[in-house]
Design a protein around this motif. Structure first.
Motif, PDB file in Angstrom:
ATOM      1  N   GLY A   1      73.775  -1.855 -23.827  1.00  0.00           N
ATOM      2  CA  GLY A   1      73.157  -1.749 -22.515  1.00  0.00           C
ATOM      3  C   GLY A   1      71.911  -0.882 -22.538  1.00  0.00           C
ATOM      4  O   GLY A   1      71.315  -0.614 -23.577  1.00  0.00           O
ATOM      5  N   ARG A   2      71.518  -0.415 -21.372  1.00  0.00           N
ATOM      6  CA  ARG A   2      70.345   0.450 -21.239  1.00  0.00           C
ATOM      7  C   ARG A   2      70.813   1.900 -21.315  1.00  0.00           C
ATOM      8  O   ARG A   2      71.687   2.317 -20.565  1.00  0.00           O
ATOM      9  N   GLU A   3      70.204   2.656 -22.228  1.00  0.00           N
ATOM     10  CA  GLU A   3      70.646   4.002 -22.539  1.00  0.00           C
ATOM     11  C   GLU A   3      69.600   5.026 -22.088  1.00  0.00           C
ATOM     12  O   GLU A   3      68.543   4.656 -21.581  1.00  0.00           O
ATOM     13  N   THR A   4      69.912   6.310 -22.298  1.00  0.00           N
ATOM     14  CA  THR A   4      68.997   7.374 -21.875  1.00  0.00           C
ATOM     15  C   THR A   4      68.437   8.120 -23.079  1.00  0.00           C
ATOM     16  O   THR A   4      69.187   8.565 -23.950  1.00  0.00           O
ATOM     17  N   SER A   5      67.115   8.255 -23.115  1.00  0.00           N
ATOM     18  CA  SER A   5      66.425   9.035 -24.137  1.00  0.00           C
ATOM     19  C   SER A   5      65.521  10.067 -23.476  1.00  0.00           C
ATOM     20  O   SER A   5      65.299  10.031 -22.255  1.00  0.00           O
ATOM     21  N   ILE A   6      64.980  10.972 -24.290  1.00  0.00           N
ATOM     22  CA  ILE A   6      64.101  12.038 -23.795  1.00  0.00           C
ATOM     23  C   ILE A   6      62.869  12.122 -24.689  1.00  0.00           C
ATOM     24  O   ILE A   6      62.981  12.089 -25.918  1.00  0.00           O
ATOM     25  N   GLN A   7      61.691  12.237 -24.081  1.00  0.00           N
ATOM     26  CA  GLN A   7      60.440  12.417 -24.806  1.00  0.00           C
ATOM     27  C   GLN A   7      59.767  13.719 -24.375  1.00  0.00           C
ATOM     28  O   GLN A   7      59.913  14.137 -23.217  1.00  0.00           O
ATOM     29  N   LYS A   8      59.041  14.326 -25.297  1.00  0.00           N
ATOM     30  CA  LYS A   8      58.259  15.520 -24.961  1.00  0.00           C
ATOM     31  C   LYS A   8      56.866  15.072 -24.512  1.00  0.00           C
ATOM     32  O   LYS A   8      56.261  14.187 -25.113  1.00  0.00           O
ATOM     33  N   LEU A   9      56.377  15.697 -23.447  1.00  0.00           N
ATOM     34  CA  LEU A   9      55.054  15.382 -22.905  1.00  0.00           C
ATOM     35  C   LEU A   9      54.111  16.555 -23.111  1.00  0.00           C
ATOM     36  O   LEU A   9      54.526  17.692 -23.345  1.00  0.00           O
ATOM     37  N   LYS A  10      52.834  16.282 -22.995  1.00  0.00           N
ATOM     38  CA  LYS A  10      51.829  17.339 -22.935  1.00  0.00           C
ATOM     39  C   LYS A  10      50.782  16.927 -21.914  1.00  0.00           C
ATOM     40  O   LYS A  10      50.669  15.752 -21.563  1.00  0.00           O
ATOM     41  N   MET A  11      50.026  17.905 -21.449  1.00  0.00           N
ATOM     42  CA  MET A  11      49.007  17.612 -20.456  1.00  0.00           C
ATOM     43  C   MET A  11      47.632  17.688 -21.114  1.00  0.00           C
ATOM     44  O   MET A  11      47.337  18.623 -21.867  1.00  0.00           O
ATOM     45  N   THR A  12      46.806  16.690 -20.841  1.00  0.00           N
ATOM     46  CA  THR A  12      45.457  16.651 -21.395  1.00  0.00           C
ATOM     47  C   THR A  12      44.561  17.660 -20.678  1.00  0.00           C
ATOM     48  O   THR A  12      44.921  18.216 -19.640  1.00  0.00           O
ATOM     49  N   GLU A  13      43.377  17.870 -21.230  1.00  0.00           N
ATOM     50  CA  GLU A  13      42.442  18.820 -20.624  1.00  0.00           C
ATOM     51  C   GLU A  13      42.031  18.402 -19.223  1.00  0.00           C
ATOM     52  O   GLU A  13      41.717  19.246 -18.371  1.00  0.00           O
ATOM     53  N   ASP A  14      42.049  17.080 -18.958  1.00  0.00           N
ATOM     54  CA  ASP A  14      41.689  16.626 -17.618  1.00  0.00           C
ATOM     55  C   ASP A  14      42.911  16.464 -16.712  1.00  0.00           C
ATOM     56  O   ASP A  14      42.833  15.850 -15.659  1.00  0.00           O
ATOM     57  N   GLY A  15      44.058  17.034 -17.147  1.00  0.00           N
ATOM     58  CA  GLY A  15      45.200  17.144 -16.244  1.00  0.00           C
ATOM     59  C   GLY A  15      46.086  15.925 -16.132  1.00  0.00           C
ATOM     60  O   GLY A  15      46.668  15.705 -15.059  1.00  0.00           O
ATOM     61  N   TRP A  16      46.229  15.153 -17.200  1.00  0.00           N
ATOM     62  CA  TRP A  16      47.118  13.986 -17.177  1.00  0.00           C
ATOM     63  C   TRP A  16      48.197  14.135 -18.246  1.00  0.00           C
ATOM     64  O   TRP A  16      47.959  14.703 -19.312  1.00  0.00           O
ATOM     65  N   PHE A  17      49.362  13.570 -17.950  1.00  0.00           N
ATOM     66  CA  PHE A  17      50.451  13.587 -18.921  1.00  0.00           C
ATOM     67  C   PHE A  17      50.263  12.492 -19.967  1.00  0.00           C
ATOM     68  O   PHE A  17      49.854  11.370 -19.653  1.00  0.00           O
ATOM     69  N   VAL A  18      50.606  12.840 -21.216  1.00  0.00           N
ATOM     70  CA  VAL A  18      50.683  11.862 -22.301  1.00  0.00           C
ATOM     71  C   VAL A  18      51.888  12.233 -23.164  1.00  0.00           C
ATOM     72  O   VAL A  18      52.383  13.369 -23.124  1.00  0.00           O
ATOM     73  N   ILE A  19      52.371  11.287 -23.973  1.00  0.00           N
ATOM     74  CA  ILE A  19      53.430  11.575 -24.923  1.00  0.00           C
ATOM     75  C   ILE A  19      52.926  12.575 -25.963  1.00  0.00           C
ATOM     76  O   ILE A  19      51.812  12.433 -26.491  1.00  0.00           O
ATOM     77  N   ASP A  20      53.722  13.605 -26.262  1.00  0.00           N
ATOM     78  CA  ASP A  20      53.315  14.641 -27.216  1.00  0.00           C
ATOM     79  C   ASP A  20      53.587  14.180 -28.647  1.00  0.00           C
ATOM     80  O   ASP A  20      54.430  14.726 -29.363  1.00  0.00           O
TER      81      ASP A  20
END
Length: 533
Positions: free
Chosen positions: A280-299
């Motif tokens: 089925g559909r499971e749960t995972s976790i990713q670490k994020l970081k924020m760019t200099e212009d203030g947006w989230f991206v995958i770390d």
């Protein structure tokens, strides 16, 4: 060195995760659909080790799913924590197959994650995936997807926002559409966050299968307009068949005590030539970081979902191991669920001396109302499950046993029943998109044999059932079965409608004659075996 988060953190049927933090404690809530009690809650202190902590919607006053269709019920709950209070927003989806979606959205709250939870507050019925946002000025808002039944090709009509009055416990003002979505489409699952004076809207897009994605937009004003991230989408596995984690989407964010950002999201792990996700559909976790212009991206340099992710740090949190053998001293073990409604003393009892479970026969496996059925999730690719049942049917309308179960139209059922010529028999029933057949021969049970022992041996994509009159000598019954058919993907390929749940190992008893013939189950053993979990 900090321990790594190993994905998925919640294996098996754990979709639509909503993550939040209360002090040093992290919590995840996941969808349960037609399974009762509603909403799975898990607790952690390091985002690595997660322990089941309860299901808050455990009374009919909070959740009555009588008659809801397969994959109806509780979709995408939202758990938040603010000023010493836990808030849980959830839906009860009653129809969803055709033009309309009949859904009611509710809010309940508690000062303790273990309850008691308040009486439900009705919110609205305009769409699904409701969430709650606590603004820093004290105001609270409800967001949800809006469903436009007029447009069969594109009924997802964006995200609506409306203020909620906690004093009067009702909605306030009029809903405002704040986001129409991106070109990916199928915009749903909204979560709102305020960071450095900006409102960040996180949504699921692309549908919950292989095109799934996480979209982020932001605005200085809570009502918009919302600007789409230039790094859109924040996350997807679409177009990357080499990734172990597929179907990645439906994300929610949490900030650690040290200001690090993580995202919980759903995923699937396909196997075989058909690329079906048996867990089925499971749960995972990713670490994020924020760019200099203030947006989230995958770390991570790839920007893609990772199998292992650095954790915020270690803790002394220890997860208790579940025993392989489940017995029934005076109640159902916590991991067991029923279908749609709780089973009361009319349909379920316990033999405390033998630590066994007694189910009184009720409606058929097709019923959307009252089934005498209890089950646990399949959480491993390879496992063996076993039970022992005492059951004395007197006609063919009575049966009991153990099944590998997806929903009312797809399951494998090893059962004891009655045949006018053979007497008590063991047989293997296959239900494939609602079509019933018997695999192999019906086996006669010799007189004097009280217990029938049942076993399923599941090896990744296949399932072989067997039975024994003495618990030592087992006989295979029926053919080796294709366990990938017990998946969302199998429905979608055949265009039999959408499904969103997962496979359970269930114990059940039917008596369509209305005589309530009882079946006594002495235990259920679930033992993972080899291979990747």
């Amino acid at each position: 060195m900090a321990e790594m988060i190993k994905n998925p953190v919640l294996r098996g049927f754990h979709p639509d995760p909503c993550i939040c933090r209360a002090g040093d404690d992290y919590y995840i809530a996941t969808s349960t659909f037609q399974w009762f009690p509603g909403v799975e809650l898990y607790h952690s202190r390091d985002l690595v080790h997660w322990e089941f902590t309860g299901r808050p919607l455990d009374e009919k006053r909070l959740l009555d799913m009588t008659g809801v269709p397969d994959s109806g019920g509780v979709w995408a709950p939202c758990l938040t924590y603010e000023d010493g209070m836990f808030y849980l927003v959830y839906s009860n989806v009653k129809t969803f197959r055709n033009y309309y979606k009949d859904v009611d959205n509710f809010l309940t709250y508690s000062r303790d994650i273990h309850g008691p939870w308040s009486d439900p507050v009705y919110l609205n019925s305009s769409g699904f995936d409701p969430s709650l946002f606590h603004d820093d000025d004290g105001k609270k808002y409800i967001l949800n997807q809006i469903w436009d039944h007029r447009d069969k090709n594109d009924p997802f009509d964006g995200i609506a926002l409306q203020e909620y009055d906690p004093e009067q416990q009702c909605m306030k003002g009029e809903p405002v559409q704040i986001f129409k979505g991106s070109s990916i489409g199928v915009t749903e699952g909204p979560h709102l966050y305020k960071i450095n004076g900006m409102y960040y809207l996180v949504c699921a897009e692309g549908g919950t299968f292989y095109e799934h994605a996480v979209t982020v937009a932001r605005s200085k004003n809570i009502e918009g307009p919302y600007e789409l991230s230039p790094y859109h989408p924040l996350m997807t596995s679409f177009g990357h068949p080499e990734l172990r984690l597929q179907k990645c989407g439906h994300g929610s964010l949490v900030c650690t005590q040290n200001g690090e950002w993580y995202m919980a999201h759903l995923c699937g792990r396909p196997e075989g030539v058909h690329k079906r996700c048996m867990l089925g559909r499971e749960t995972s976790i990713q670490k994020l970081k924020m760019t200099e212009d203030g947006w989230f991206v995958i770390d991570h340099p790839s920007g893609l979902p990772q199998n292992e992710v650095p954790s915020p740090g270690l803790s002394d949190f220890i997860v208790s191991e579940r025993p392989a053998k489940r017995v029934f001293p005076a109640k159902l073990p916590d991991e067991f669920q029923t279908l749609r409604i709780p089973l009361d003393q009319r349909w379920m009892a316990f033999n405390e001396e033998r630590q066994s479970l007694v189910l009184y026969g009720k409606e058929s496996m097709e019923s959307l109302h009252t089934q005498s059925l209890v089950g646990i999730r399949r959480e491993h690719f390879d496992f063996m499950a076993e039970t022992s049942v005492r059951f004395w049917p007197v006609n063919y309308q009575q049966m009991a046993g153990m099944a590998l179960y997806y929903d009312t139209t797809n399951y494998f059922y090893l059962n004891v029943s009655w045949d006018e010529v053979l007497g008590r028999t063991v047989s293997m029933i296959i239900c494939d998109h609602g079509e019933i057949s018997v695999s192999g021969e019906r086996c006669q049970i010799a007189d004097g044999e009280n217990n029938v022992y049942m076993r399923m041996n599941v090896k990744n994509k296949t399932a072989q059932f067997s039975w024994s009159p003495d618990g030592e000598n087992y006989f295979e019954i029926g053919e080796e079965l294709d366990a990938t058919k017990l998946s969302d993907d199998y429905y979608n390929e055949a265009e039999h409608g959408l499904r969103f749940t997962g496979t359970f190992i269930v114990l059940c008893c039917q008596d369509t004659s209305g005589q309530r013939c009882p079946a006594e189950f002495e235990y259920l053993t679930y033992s993972p075996s080899g291979g990747e979990a």
